[in-house]
Write an enzyme that holds these catalytic residues in place. Structure first.
Site, PDB file in Angstrom:
ATOM      1  N   GLU A  74       0.888  -1.162   0.000  1.00 18.69           N
ATOM      2  CA  GLU A  74       0.000   0.000   0.000  1.00 18.69           C
ATOM      3  C   GLU A  74       0.918   1.201   0.000  1.00 18.69           C
ATOM      4  O   GLU A  74       1.572   1.470   1.011  1.00 18.69           O
ATOM      5  CB  GLU A  74      -0.883   0.019   1.249  1.00 18.69           C
ATOM      6  N   CYS A 111      -2.965   8.529   3.587  1.00 15.82           N
ATOM      7  CA  CYS A 111      -2.627   8.055   2.238  1.00 15.82           C
ATOM      8  C   CYS A 111      -3.796   8.258   1.296  1.00 15.82           C
ATOM      9  O   CYS A 111      -3.625   8.340   0.088  1.00 15.82           O
ATOM     10  CB  CYS A 111      -2.251   6.582   2.302  1.00 15.82           C
TER      11      CYS A 111
HETATM   12  P1  NAP Z   1       8.283   5.070   4.581  1.00 20.72           P
HETATM   13  O1  NAP Z   1       9.386   5.996   4.884  1.00 20.72           O
HETATM   14  O2  NAP Z   1       8.257   4.397   3.267  1.00 20.72           O
HETATM   15  O3  NAP Z   1       8.323   3.998   5.773  1.00 20.72           O
HETATM   16  C1  NAP Z   1       7.352   2.987   5.872  1.00 20.72           C
HETATM   17  C2  NAP Z   1       7.887   1.844   6.725  1.00 20.72           C
HETATM   18  O4  NAP Z   1       8.978   1.200   6.055  1.00 20.72           O
HETATM   19  C3  NAP Z   1       8.444   2.288   8.075  1.00 20.72           C
HETATM   20  O5  NAP Z   1       8.099   1.336   9.044  1.00 20.72           O
HETATM   21  C4  NAP Z   1       9.942   2.305   7.832  1.00 20.72           C
HETATM   22  O6  NAP Z   1      10.686   2.155   9.006  1.00 20.72           O
HETATM   23  C5  NAP Z   1      10.079   1.086   6.948  1.00 20.72           C
HETATM   24  N1  NAP Z   1      11.309   1.037   6.171  1.00 20.72           N
HETATM   25  C6  NAP Z   1      12.248   2.002   5.999  1.00 20.72           C
HETATM   26  N2  NAP Z   1      13.241   1.539   5.205  1.00 20.72           N
HETATM   27  C7  NAP Z   1      12.924   0.280   4.880  1.00 20.72           C
HETATM   28  C8  NAP Z   1      13.550  -0.726   4.081  1.00 20.72           C
HETATM   29  N3  NAP Z   1      14.702  -0.503   3.456  1.00 20.72           N
HETATM   30  N4  NAP Z   1      12.947  -1.910   3.972  1.00 20.72           N
HETATM   31  C9  NAP Z   1      11.770  -2.160   4.570  1.00 20.72           C
HETATM   32  N5  NAP Z   1      11.125  -1.247   5.338  1.00 20.72           N
HETATM   33  C10 NAP Z   1      11.696  -0.050   5.489  1.00 20.72           C
HETATM   34  O7  NAP Z   1       6.864   5.744   4.735  1.00 20.72           O
HETATM   35  P2  NAP Z   1       6.390   6.741   5.899  1.00 20.72           P
HETATM   36  O8  NAP Z   1       7.159   7.992   5.705  1.00 20.72           O
HETATM   37  O9  NAP Z   1       6.419   6.046   7.221  1.00 20.72           O
HETATM   38  O10 NAP Z   1       4.857   6.940   5.550  1.00 20.72           O
HETATM   39  C11 NAP Z   1       4.376   7.926   4.669  1.00 20.72           C
HETATM   40  C12 NAP Z   1       4.042   7.329   3.331  1.00 20.72           C
HETATM   41  O11 NAP Z   1       3.219   6.178   3.504  1.00 20.72           O
HETATM   42  C13 NAP Z   1       3.257   8.270   2.448  1.00 20.72           C
HETATM   43  O12 NAP Z   1       3.809   8.233   1.157  1.00 20.72           O
HETATM   44  C14 NAP Z   1       1.858   7.676   2.422  1.00 20.72           C
HETATM   45  O13 NAP Z   1       1.126   7.942   1.249  1.00 20.72           O
HETATM   46  C15 NAP Z   1       2.115   6.229   2.602  1.00 20.72           C
HETATM   47  N6  NAP Z   1       0.976   5.548   3.195  1.00 20.72           N
HETATM   48  C16 NAP Z   1       0.237   4.707   2.447  1.00 20.72           C
HETATM   49  C17 NAP Z   1      -0.844   4.063   3.003  1.00 20.72           C
HETATM   50  C18 NAP Z   1      -1.692   3.107   2.202  1.00 20.72           C
HETATM   51  O14 NAP Z   1      -2.504   2.406   2.797  1.00 20.72           O
HETATM   52  N7  NAP Z   1      -1.560   3.044   0.920  1.00 20.72           N
HETATM   53  C19 NAP Z   1      -1.188   4.283   4.331  1.00 20.72           C
HETATM   54  C20 NAP Z   1      -0.420   5.154   5.073  1.00 20.72           C
HETATM   55  C21 NAP Z   1       0.661   5.791   4.493  1.00 20.72           C
HETATM   56  P3  NAP Z   1      11.344   3.419   9.759  1.00 20.72           P
HETATM   57  O15 NAP Z   1      10.249   4.269  10.228  1.00 20.72           O
HETATM   58  O16 NAP Z   1      12.085   2.795  10.867  1.00 20.72           O
HETATM   59  O17 NAP Z   1      12.216   4.108   8.753  1.00 20.72           O
END
Ligand code: NAP
Length: 522
Positions: free
Chosen positions: A256, A295
């Site tokens: 997602e 999101c």
């Molecule tokens: P993100 O930076 O992509 O992080 C998401 C998750 O991935 C966090 O738990 C992060 O951990 C982890 N992560 C970081 N590096 C990783 C790697 N190399 N391998 C695997 N996992 C890794 O996203 P965010 O900034 O937390 O969230 C905002 C984004 O999420 C926005 O773009 C939003 O649109 C999207 N979102 C989408 C949905 C949906 O349902 N489609 C829902 C909510 C949010 P750390 O925090 O420890 O870095």
């Protein structure tokens, strides 16, 4: 400062080092620390598979549903504490916190109820056994059971409560143990919920594990039967999908990701009409709730060219009336972004969009309702209007994850639908129209590019949960850029966690197996 521990291999384990600080985005103060450094992730996964998996698979759907019911009971009893954590660590207003926390509890209860309806079975079948040739002695059938691995749930920072439980409820009901990895910055709420549920001993040993801190080498230990469900940015989604071990082991992945969701004002809607008000209200809700950090939030507003000016005027007035500031003040409707880094990212994103659009409302010049506004990660709502909707491209590419949206004007319905499609796949787009012919055309044109399409008019006002609300009974996800995944959708969501096999055998044996299996919607 309190360092939150990881729940792995059946015990709470502290990560090494100082860890990462969790901050209050309103006050800038440190609340706690998290670290997963040095945690043996291979052992954690192995324990969840062996101990949690075996325990869950030994239970019927109805028994697993009772576990969910008990989880919901624990979470409900602690709701007030969770609201305070959300306010401190995520800068949530009461409405923001309720959206996340009550959304989480409601989802767990919903799956508990659905699970109870599946009864005492542990098996799922698709349809009835059928003859494979003219001779009916040998028959075929499709049967499914829980996958024998662990479900790795990697979540985004914006829904520390709902993000955990909307995935865990489905996984646990399906019979697959969970290892949750929340986004570090806001993980206190996730941690507290897992801690409370564990203390209450309502889940079998090993059914729920938690990693607070960095992902580390977790994905290097995924196994063939594991699944990964990821929520976050498109960039990280690509890293997860493309991880060498994930690819080598053909691990099932659901993503997602981010999304440039749209709302379309129908050509039939006159300024000042009830439907016009519906659209304004929808945009205001999407930009204020969670400070636009959803999101599913509206990023693109499509209006007939003749109406765009009046719509911008109405939106400016409504957005300008939103109090922004400290979420501890009851009058505040827009709290801070979750971190100062996010605030800076939003400011850069607005500047990027402004290269192709005019800023028509800039709440950033209004006073912030906080004692020390300079300490908080505040960004007030900003509305832009594309200078030329036909050529603007950044608005379809750059997700500014905060209280920011852009108006695009269109001349014909076909042009409006083409603009929606330029988001390259979104989680949700809405249409506001009282013209059923236009609404039908819009649904059919927009559905191929969206996970969900919502049509609103004056009659839906009271029933409308909001454009951005994800309902457990409907599929959440979207094609293309939105991640190409599907979650929830009622019992449909269980399929991700089940392994289906074609079974061939004597008719009597297959009929006996079928009698003990339940069915799920496809
Ligand atoms: P993100 O930076 O992509 O992080 C998401 C998750 O991935 C966090 O738990 C992060 O951990 C982890 N992560 C970081 N590096 C990783 C790697 N190399 N391998 C695997 N996992 C890794 O996203 P965010 O900034 O937390 O969230 C905002 C984004 O999420 C926005 O773009 C939003 O649109 C999207 N979102 C989408 C949905 C949906 O349902 N489609 C829902 C909510 C949010 P750390 O925090 O420890 O870095």
């Amino acid at each position: 400062m309190k360092k939150l521990e990881n729940l792995v291999s059946g015990a709470w384990q502290a990560g090494a080092g100082d860890g990462q600080a969790l901050l209050d985005p309103t006050l800038g103060t440190e609340l706690a620390r998290v670290s997963a450094e040095g945690i043996d992730r291979a052992a954690a996964l192995d324990y969840a598979r062996r101990v949690g998996g075996a325990a869950l698979r030994g239970l019927s759907f109805a028994a697993r549903a009772k576990l969910l019911d008990a989880v919901a009971g624990v979470l409900t009893a602690r709701r007030a504490a969770y609201i305070e954590i959300a306010r401190a660590n995520s800068g949530n207003t009461d409405a923001d916190a309720s959206f996340d926390i009550d959304g989480a509890i409601g989802t767990v209860r919903y799956f508990a109820k659905l699970g109870a309806s599946l009864g005492e079975s542990t098996l799922v079948r698709e349809g009835e056994p059928f003859a494979l040739s003219k001779n009916p002695a040998l028959q075929g059938m499709h049967l499914a059971q829980p996958r024998q691995g662990v479900a790795i749930h990697i979540n985004a920072f914006n829904f520390p409560a709902w993000g955990l439980w909307e995935k865990a409820a489905v996984s646990l009901l399906a019979g697959v143990p969970v290892l949750a990895k929340p986004a570090a910055a806001t993980s206190w709420l996730t941690w507290q919920m897992v801690y409370d549920v564990t203390e209450a001993k309502v889940l079998p040993e090993g059914a729920l594990s938690l990693l607070v801190g960095g992902i580390g080498d977790l994905l290097s230990h995924v196994g063939d039967a594991d699944v990964v469900s990821f929520t976050g940015s498109a960039d990280t989604a690509a890293l997860v999908r493309g991880h060498r071990r994930v690819v080598e082991r053909n691990v099932r992945v659901n993503c997602e990701a981010d999304s440039l969701n749209a709302i379309v004002l129908g050509p039939d809607v006159a300024a000042g009409s009830a439907e016009f008000g519906v659209l304004v209200q929808e945009v205001v809700r999407e930009l204020s709730l969670k400070a636009g950090q959803k999101c599913t939030a509206i990023r693109r507003i499509l209006a007939p060219r003749a109406r765009a000016g009046e719509l911008i005027d109405a939106l400016r007035a409504a957005l300008g009336a939103l109090p922004v500031g400290d979420p501890r003040r009851p009058e505040v409707k827009v709290g801070p972004l979750v971190t100062h880094a996010q605030r800076d990212d939003i400011q850069r994103g607005i500047a990027t969009l402004a290269t192709e659009a005019e800023i028509v409302h800039d709440g950033r010049s209004a006073p912030i309702l906080a004692e020390r506004p300079e300490l908080g990660a505040f960004v007030a709502p900003v509305l832009l209007a594309a200078k030329d909707s036909a050529t603007a491209s950044l608005v379809h590419e750059v997700e500014v994850f905060g209280p920011v949206a852009t108006v695009l004007s269109y001349d014909t319905p076909a042009e409006a639908f083409a603009l929606v499609a330029r988001g390259r796949g979104s989680l949700v787009s809405s249409v506001v129209s009282a013209d059923p012919a236009f609404a039908r055309e819009a649904i059919l044109a927009m559905a191929p590019y969206n996970g969900r399409v919502m049509v609103l008019d004056d009659s839906t006002k009271k029933a409308n949960p909001g454009h951005g609300a994800v309902l457990a009974s409907l599929i959440h996800g979207g094609p293309g850029r939105a991640g190409g995944g599907e979650e929830l959708g009622g019992l449909r969501g269980l399929w991700f966690y089940l392994q289906r096999a074609a079974i061939q055998g004597p008719e009597a044996l297959l009929r006996e197996l079928a009698a003990s299996a339940t069915t799920l919607p496809l």
